[in-house]
Scaffold this active site. Structure first.
Site, PDB file in Angstrom:
ATOM      1  N   ASP A  16     -49.781 -27.258  74.095  1.00 52.83           N
ATOM      2  CA  ASP A  16     -50.987 -27.544  74.888  1.00 52.83           C
ATOM      3  C   ASP A  16     -50.684 -28.548  75.997  1.00 52.83           C
ATOM      4  O   ASP A  16     -49.803 -29.398  75.861  1.00 52.83           O
ATOM      5  CB  ASP A  16     -52.082 -28.093  73.945  1.00 52.83           C
ATOM      6  CG  ASP A  16     -53.467 -27.976  74.575  1.00 52.83           C
ATOM      7  OD1 ASP A  16     -53.622 -27.289  75.604  1.00 52.83           O
ATOM      8  OD2 ASP A  16     -54.403 -28.592  74.017  1.00 52.83           O
ATOM      9  N   HIS A  33     -47.633 -23.456  83.073  1.00 55.43           N
ATOM     10  CA  HIS A  33     -47.218 -22.424  82.107  1.00 55.43           C
ATOM     11  C   HIS A  33     -45.755 -22.048  82.342  1.00 55.43           C
ATOM     12  O   HIS A  33     -44.984 -21.877  81.401  1.00 55.43           O
ATOM     13  CB  HIS A  33     -48.101 -21.180  82.247  1.00 55.43           C
ATOM     14  CG  HIS A  33     -49.561 -21.431  81.993  1.00 55.43           C
ATOM     15  ND1 HIS A  33     -49.999 -22.200  80.943  1.00 55.43           N
ATOM     16  CD2 HIS A  33     -50.680 -21.013  82.642  1.00 55.43           C
ATOM     17  CE1 HIS A  33     -51.323 -22.249  80.957  1.00 55.43           C
ATOM     18  NE2 HIS A  33     -51.767 -21.538  81.984  1.00 55.43           N
ATOM     19  N   LEU A 127     -31.911 -17.999  63.574  1.00 54.55           N
ATOM     20  CA  LEU A 127     -33.251 -18.580  63.753  1.00 54.55           C
ATOM     21  C   LEU A 127     -34.242 -17.454  64.002  1.00 54.55           C
ATOM     22  O   LEU A 127     -33.921 -16.477  64.687  1.00 54.55           O
ATOM     23  CB  LEU A 127     -33.241 -19.526  64.973  1.00 54.55           C
ATOM     24  CG  LEU A 127     -34.593 -20.054  65.466  1.00 54.55           C
ATOM     25  CD1 LEU A 127     -35.159 -21.090  64.493  1.00 54.55           C
ATOM     26  CD2 LEU A 127     -34.462 -20.681  66.869  1.00 54.55           C
TER      27      LEU A 127
HETATM   28  C1  IPE Z   1     -54.724 -23.922  71.977  1.00 59.07           C
HETATM   29  O1  IPE Z   1     -54.843 -24.500  73.241  1.00 59.07           O
HETATM   30  C2  IPE Z   1     -54.176 -22.542  72.073  1.00 59.07           C
HETATM   31  C3  IPE Z   1     -52.785 -22.461  72.467  1.00 59.07           C
HETATM   32  C4  IPE Z   1     -51.963 -23.450  72.575  1.00 59.07           C
HETATM   33  C5  IPE Z   1     -52.295 -21.123  72.726  1.00 59.07           C
HETATM   34  P1  IPE Z   1     -56.234 -24.486  74.025  1.00 59.07           P
HETATM   35  O2  IPE Z   1     -56.051 -25.296  75.241  1.00 59.07           O
HETATM   36  O3  IPE Z   1     -56.700 -23.090  74.199  1.00 59.07           O
HETATM   37  O4  IPE Z   1     -57.193 -25.204  72.968  1.00 59.07           O
HETATM   38  P2  IPE Z   1     -58.603 -25.914  73.163  1.00 59.07           P
HETATM   39  O5  IPE Z   1     -59.462 -24.963  73.950  1.00 59.07           O
HETATM   40  O6  IPE Z   1     -58.372 -27.173  73.925  1.00 59.07           O
HETATM   41  O7  IPE Z   1     -59.077 -26.179  71.779  1.00 59.07           O
HETATM   42  C1  IPE Z   2     -51.541 -24.490  76.899  1.00 62.12           C
HETATM   43  O1  IPE Z   2     -51.871 -25.237  78.023  1.00 62.12           O
HETATM   44  C2  IPE Z   2     -51.273 -23.036  77.205  1.00 62.12           C
HETATM   45  C3  IPE Z   2     -52.320 -22.126  76.690  1.00 62.12           C
HETATM   46  C4  IPE Z   2     -53.306 -22.455  75.928  1.00 62.12           C
HETATM   47  C5  IPE Z   2     -52.211 -20.729  77.084  1.00 62.12           C
HETATM   48  P1  IPE Z   2     -53.329 -25.238  78.615  1.00 62.12           P
HETATM   49  O2  IPE Z   2     -53.435 -24.122  79.599  1.00 62.12           O
HETATM   50  O3  IPE Z   2     -54.343 -25.215  77.543  1.00 62.12           O
HETATM   51  O4  IPE Z   2     -53.349 -26.615  79.387  1.00 62.12           O
HETATM   52  P2  IPE Z   2     -54.522 -27.686  79.394  1.00 62.12           P
HETATM   53  O5  IPE Z   2     -54.910 -27.955  77.989  1.00 62.12           O
HETATM   54  O6  IPE Z   2     -55.640 -27.071  80.178  1.00 62.12           O
HETATM   55  O7  IPE Z   2     -53.938 -28.868  80.071  1.00 62.12           O
HETATM   56 MG    MG Z   3     -55.340 -26.630  76.495  1.00 55.96          MG
END
Ligand code: IPE
Ligand code: IPE
Ligand code: MG
Length: 240
Positions: A16, A33, A127
Site C-alpha cells: 500500500d 504502481h 520460492l
Molecule cells: C489494499 O490497499 C489492497 C491492496 C494492497 C491491493 P487499498 O489502498 O485498496 O486499501 P484501503 O482502501 O486503504 O483499505
Molecule cells: C497500493 O497503493 C496499490 C493498490 C492498492 C492497487 P495505492 O494505490 O492504494 O496507494 P495509496 O494508498 O493511494 O497511496
Molecule cells: Mg491504498
C-alpha cells in the site's frame, strides 16, 4: 541470513501507498504502481536470499475495481507488462509463479499471460511467488462455500464427509489450498487495517504495520521485517 533464528515460511505483503508515493513527487498515481514493481522484485530477491519459501503480494483487491477506470486499466496493463518482463528471470532463479483471485474478472489478455507464466514456472521449487489479483478474503470464503455446496449437490453421498469435515477439509476449497498460511503479514504506508485480505488464512499470522510507502519497501525493509518476526512469540492460544 545471519542471526536469523526463525525464518518465516510464508511472508505476505499488503502493498500500500503507491499513490501517495507518486503524489509526494508531483507525479501521477500510476508512477507509484510502476515503482512498486521494483519493490516486488527486491522482495523476491530478499526472500530467495533469506530462505523464505512463499512470498505473496496483495496486488489488487475486489474493492479496487471501484477505482477510476483509467487507474484500473493502467494497473491491469502494468500487470501484463511486468509479468512478461520478469518471468524469464524469475524462472532462472527457481521461482514458481502463481496468481490467485477472481480470475473471471480479468481480461483475456491478462489471463493468457498468467497461464503462460504459471505453466512456465510450475516445476520451480526455490520460492513460490503468489500474486493476489482481484482477491478478497470474503470472496474466497464465499467461493469455497459455494464450491462445497455444489459439490455436495452433485455427490449427495458426500453428506457424511461434509458433516464430519474439519478446518482442513474446508481449506481444500479455498483458493490457497495447499499453500501454508502466512506466518507474517506486512502492511506498508501506515494504515493499520487488513482491507479484506486473507481473512481465513491470516487467523494466526503475525502482523507488521510499517510507515514506509510500498515503492520504498526494498531489501533492507524486508530484512527488518524478518528481524521483527524473529522476536515474536507465537503461542496459538497455549501457555508457554
Ligand atoms: C489494499 O490497499 C489492497 C491492496 C494492497 C491491493 P487499498 O489502498 O485498496 O486499501 P484501503 O482502501 O486503504 O483499505
Ligand atoms: C497500493 O497503493 C496499490 C493498490 C492498492 C492497487 P495505492 O494505490 O492504494 O496507494 P495509496 O494508498 O493511494 O497511496
Ligand atoms: Mg491504498
Amino acid at each position: 541470513m545471519e542471526n536469523m533464528t526463525k525464518v518465516p515460511v510464508h511472508v505476505s505483503m499488503i502493498m500500500d501507498g503507491n499513490g501517495r508515493w507518486a503524489k509526494e513527487r508531483g507525479k501521477e498515481r500510476v508512477h507509484g504502481h510502476f515503482e512498486g514493481v521494483e519493490s516486488v522484485r527486491a522482495c523476491v530477491e530478499a526472500a530467495l536470499e533469506t530462505g523464505v519459501k512463499y512470498l505473496s503480494v496483495f496486488a489488487f483487491s475486489e474493492e479496487n475495481w471501484n477505482r477510476p477506470e483509467e487507474e484500473v486499466l493502467a494497473l491491469m496493463g502494468l500487470m501484463v507488462k511486468a509479468m512478461a518482463a520478469e518471468m524469464k528471470s524469475l524462472d532462472r532463479n527457481g521461482v514458481r509463479f502463481i496468481v490467485l483471485g477472481n480470475r473471471s474478472r480479468l481480461s483475456r489478455e491478462l489471463n493468457a499471460e498468467i497461464d503462460s507464466c504459471m505453466e512456465m514456472t510450475a516445476g520451480n521449487e526455490a520460492l513460490t511467488l503468489i500474486v493476489f489479483l482481484s482477491y478478497s478474503g470474503k470472496w474466497d470464503i464465499l467461493q469455497a462455500a459455494k464450491k462445497m455446496a455444489l459439490d455436495l449437490l452433485e455427490h449427495p453421498e458426500k453428506r457424511n464427509a461434509v458433516e464430519k469435515m474439519g478446518v482442513e477439509g474446508f481449506e481444500s476449497y479455498l483458493v490457497t489450498a495447499g499453500i501454508p498460511d502466512p506466518d507474517l503479514i506486512v502492511r506498508t504506508s501506515g494504515e493499520s487495517r487488513i482491507s479484506n485480505y486473507m481473512l481465513w488464512q491470516g487467523a494466526y499470522s503475525e502482523f507488521l504495520f510499517v510507515d514506509t510507502l510500498w515503492p520504498d519497501f526494498r531489501k533492507e525493509e524486508f530484512r527488518k521485517a524478518l528481524e521483527s518476526y524473529a522476536k515474536r512469540d507465537r503461542r496459538y492460544g497455549k501457555v508457554k
